[in-house]
Design an enzyme around this catalytic site. Structure first.
Site, short mmCIF file in Angstrom:
data_model
loop_
_atom_site.label_atom_id
_atom_site.label_comp_id
_atom_site.label_asym_id
_atom_site.label_seq_id
_atom_site.Cartn_x
_atom_site.Cartn_y
_atom_site.Cartn_z
N LEU A 64 0.82 -1.09 0.30
CA LEU A 64 -0.29 -0.60 0.29
C LEU A 64 0.90 1.07 -0.10
O LEU A 64 1.95 0.97 0.33
CB LEU A 64 -1.07 0.40 1.26
CG LEU A 64 -1.71 -1.41 1.86
CD1 LEU A 64 -2.54 -1.37 2.80
CD2 LEU A 64 -2.34 -2.46 -0.02
N PRO A 65 -0.03 2.82 -0.23
CA PRO A 65 1.33 3.77 -0.77
C PRO A 65 1.77 4.00 0.87
O PRO A 65 3.17 4.77 0.96
CB PRO A 65 0.29 4.90 -0.93
CG PRO A 65 -1.10 4.35 -1.26
CD PRO A 65 -1.24 2.69 -1.34
N THR A 98 6.52 1.13 2.30
CA THR A 98 6.85 2.05 2.41
C THR A 98 6.74 2.57 3.49
O THR A 98 5.00 3.84 3.20
CB THR A 98 7.82 2.47 1.58
OG1 THR A 98 8.80 1.53 0.70
CG2 THR A 98 9.36 3.41 2.13
N LYS A 173 15.47 0.96 4.28
CA LYS A 173 14.38 1.91 2.93
C LYS A 173 14.65 3.36 3.22
O LYS A 173 14.80 3.50 1.87
CB LYS A 173 13.18 1.15 2.97
CG LYS A 173 12.01 1.92 1.82
CD LYS A 173 12.61 1.31 0.40
CE LYS A 173 10.99 1.85 -0.54
NZ LYS A 173 12.70 1.75 -1.57
N LYS A 248 6.76 10.72 0.31
CA LYS A 248 7.15 10.86 1.84
C LYS A 248 8.01 9.89 2.08
O LYS A 248 8.06 9.92 3.43
CB LYS A 248 5.60 9.18 1.59
CG LYS A 248 5.82 8.69 2.20
CD LYS A 248 5.15 7.37 1.51
CE LYS A 248 6.04 6.96 0.59
NZ LYS A 248 5.96 4.64 0.55
P1 NAD Z 1 0.11 2.60 -6.23
O1 NAD Z 1 -0.09 3.93 -5.73
O2 NAD Z 1 0.58 2.88 -7.30
O3 NAD Z 1 -0.37 1.58 -5.57
C1 NAD Z 1 -1.34 1.65 -4.23
C2 NAD Z 1 -2.47 0.68 -4.96
O4 NAD Z 1 -2.78 0.45 -3.12
C3 NAD Z 1 -3.15 1.70 -5.14
O5 NAD Z 1 -4.24 0.93 -6.37
C4 NAD Z 1 -4.41 1.82 -3.98
O6 NAD Z 1 -5.87 2.06 -4.26
C5 NAD Z 1 -4.22 0.71 -3.03
N1 NAD Z 1 -4.60 0.17 -1.93
C6 NAD Z 1 -4.98 2.03 -1.27
N2 NAD Z 1 -5.54 1.72 0.14
C7 NAD Z 1 -6.07 0.17 0.09
C8 NAD Z 1 -6.15 -1.03 0.90
N3 NAD Z 1 -6.80 -0.29 2.28
N4 NAD Z 1 -7.31 -2.02 0.48
C9 NAD Z 1 -6.59 -2.34 -0.59
N5 NAD Z 1 -6.33 -1.67 -2.15
C10 NAD Z 1 -5.99 -0.47 -1.26
O7 NAD Z 1 1.81 1.96 -5.07
P2 NAD Z 1 2.65 2.40 -5.07
O8 NAD Z 1 4.29 2.41 -6.97
O9 NAD Z 1 2.29 0.66 -5.71
O10 NAD Z 1 3.96 1.63 -4.21
C11 NAD Z 1 3.68 0.82 -3.43
C12 NAD Z 1 4.31 0.67 -2.32
O11 NAD Z 1 5.32 0.51 -2.83
C13 NAD Z 1 4.19 2.54 -1.61
O12 NAD Z 1 4.59 2.77 -0.37
C14 NAD Z 1 5.50 2.92 -2.06
O13 NAD Z 1 6.88 3.67 -1.22
C15 NAD Z 1 6.26 1.48 -2.61
N6 NAD Z 1 7.37 1.58 -3.48
C16 NAD Z 1 7.06 2.49 -4.41
C17 NAD Z 1 8.36 2.01 -6.14
C18 NAD Z 1 8.10 1.99 -7.04
O14 NAD Z 1 8.34 2.09 -7.81
N7 NAD Z 1 6.48 2.13 -7.50
C19 NAD Z 1 8.87 1.72 -5.25
C20 NAD Z 1 9.46 1.00 -4.44
C21 NAD Z 1 8.38 0.88 -3.24
#
Ligand code: NAD
Length: 298
Positions: A64-65, A98, A173, A248
């Site tokens: 999740l975000p 994260t 991280k 964040k």
């Molecule tokens: P994103 O916003 O694309 O995806 C997050 C998903 O979570 C969304 O689809 C949202 O609808 C869903 N969500 C939120 N609350 C929810 C709930 N209660 N139940 C079900 N679904 C829910 O984000 P992302 O890019 O996939 O990143 C996810 C995590 O990974 C973050 O913490 C980010 O910091 C970390 N991260 C991202 C990357 C990257 O390159 N995108 C790399 C490393 C780490």
């Protein structure tokens, strides 16, 4: 293994798909209908809700975000009951979001009280790593819980590190992402300076990549449009790792630095740069779009 996968965004979607392709019985869920439909189109079964996804699951994975989403999912929010109460004793919960180490520790403590194992396992490697199954996992928690998770983590990642107790994965991280935020801003500045002097961004990037300025952004994630194929900068900064997610993480690093009285002057400056970039309306663009804040306009 029977796996519930919650959160199917840029990272969670391809991670869940890799587990499905490896033969695991994945039941996925996201609040976004579009995210559910996209994964279902790849053949991964989607549940009607998070509670339905965890029924009978041996392992629950969340991606999740931010902290408030993880807290809300496991403890409940907006009148919705918490998912933790629905998770059977003996289940392993892996949270790869994260988030603040304190939130990981709060969920771990509540999980332990009902006989559920918990590890924090945030990742690095970007969306490319999530698709290719080459992520780096930074794990906090019991060694025994990590060993239980390892066969699954190996289907989604190439490097698995045990950073320490619960929360230690998150700490590793935010150290990594503070460095990433700084180096992406610095790399953008250097390329923009060269281009302002008439240099070709591709040639300059290659010179620096093979010189002492070489770094991950120049290797795999060049912020200048058209220098590399298949990176967000060459796709209008769509997809990838959002500016607001980087903001964040830099905020988490600064909160932590305040708590332990660490000096992180460049991390603080980087947080301000990404905050201004977000305020300028670029929060949903990939974080490498920070280049636009130092680029000479045509
Ligand atoms: P994103 O916003 O694309 O995806 C997050 C998903 O979570 C969304 O689809 C949202 O609808 C869903 N969500 C939120 N609350 C929810 C709930 N209660 N139940 C079900 N679904 C829910 O984000 P992302 O890019 O996939 O990143 C996810 C995590 O990974 C973050 O913490 C980010 O910091 C970390 N991260 C991202 C990357 C990257 O390159 N995108 C790399 C490393 C780490």
């Amino acid at each position: 293994m029977k796996i519930a996968f919650i959160g199917l965004g840029h990272m969670g979607g391809p991670m869940a798909l890799n587990l499905h392709k490896a033969g695991h019985e994945v039941r996925a869920f996201d609040l976004s209908q579009a995210a559910c439909e996209q994964l279902a189109a790849s053949g991964v079964p989607v549940a009607a809700g998070a509670a339905a996804a965890v029924q009978g699951a041996e392992v629950v994975i969340s991606m999740l975000p931010a902290s408030q989403h993880v807290d809300g999912l496991y403890f409940g929010s907006h009148g919705q009951p918490g998912l933790l109460a629905q998770i059977a004793k003996g289940t392993l919960v892996i949270d790869s979001s994260t988030i603040a180490a304190a939130t990981s520790q709060k969920v771990a403590k509540a999980a332990e009280a009902q006989g559920v194992q918990f590890i924090d396992a945030p990742v690095s490697g970007g969306t490319g790593g999530a698709i290719a199954g080459t992520l780096t996992f930074m794990v906090g928690g019991d060694a025994a819980a990590l060993e239980r998770a390892r066969p699954l983590l190996e289907k989604m990642g190439a490097n698995i590190f045990h950073a320490g107790a619960v929360g230690a994965g998150q700490t590793a991280k935010i150290c990594n992402n503070m460095l990433l935020g700084i180096l992406m801003a610095g790399t953008s500045e250097a390329i923009a300076l060269g281009v302002a002097n008439g240099l070709n961004p591709k040639v300059l990037s290659e010179i620096m990549r093979r010189s002492s300025g070489g770094n991950w952004a120049l290797e795999k994630y060049n912020p200048y449009p058209g220098v590399q194929d298949n990176v967000p900068s060459s796709k209008g900064y769509a997809g990838g790792f959002g500016t607001d997610l980087m903001l964040k993480d830099l905020g988490l690093a600064q909160e932590n630095a305040t708590a332990v009285k660490a000096a992180t002057p460049l991390g603080g400056l980087a947080r301000s740069l990404y905050a201004m970039h977000s305020l300028a309306g670029h929060g949903t663009l990939d974080f490498s779009s920070i280049l636009q804040s130092v680029q000479k306009r045509a």
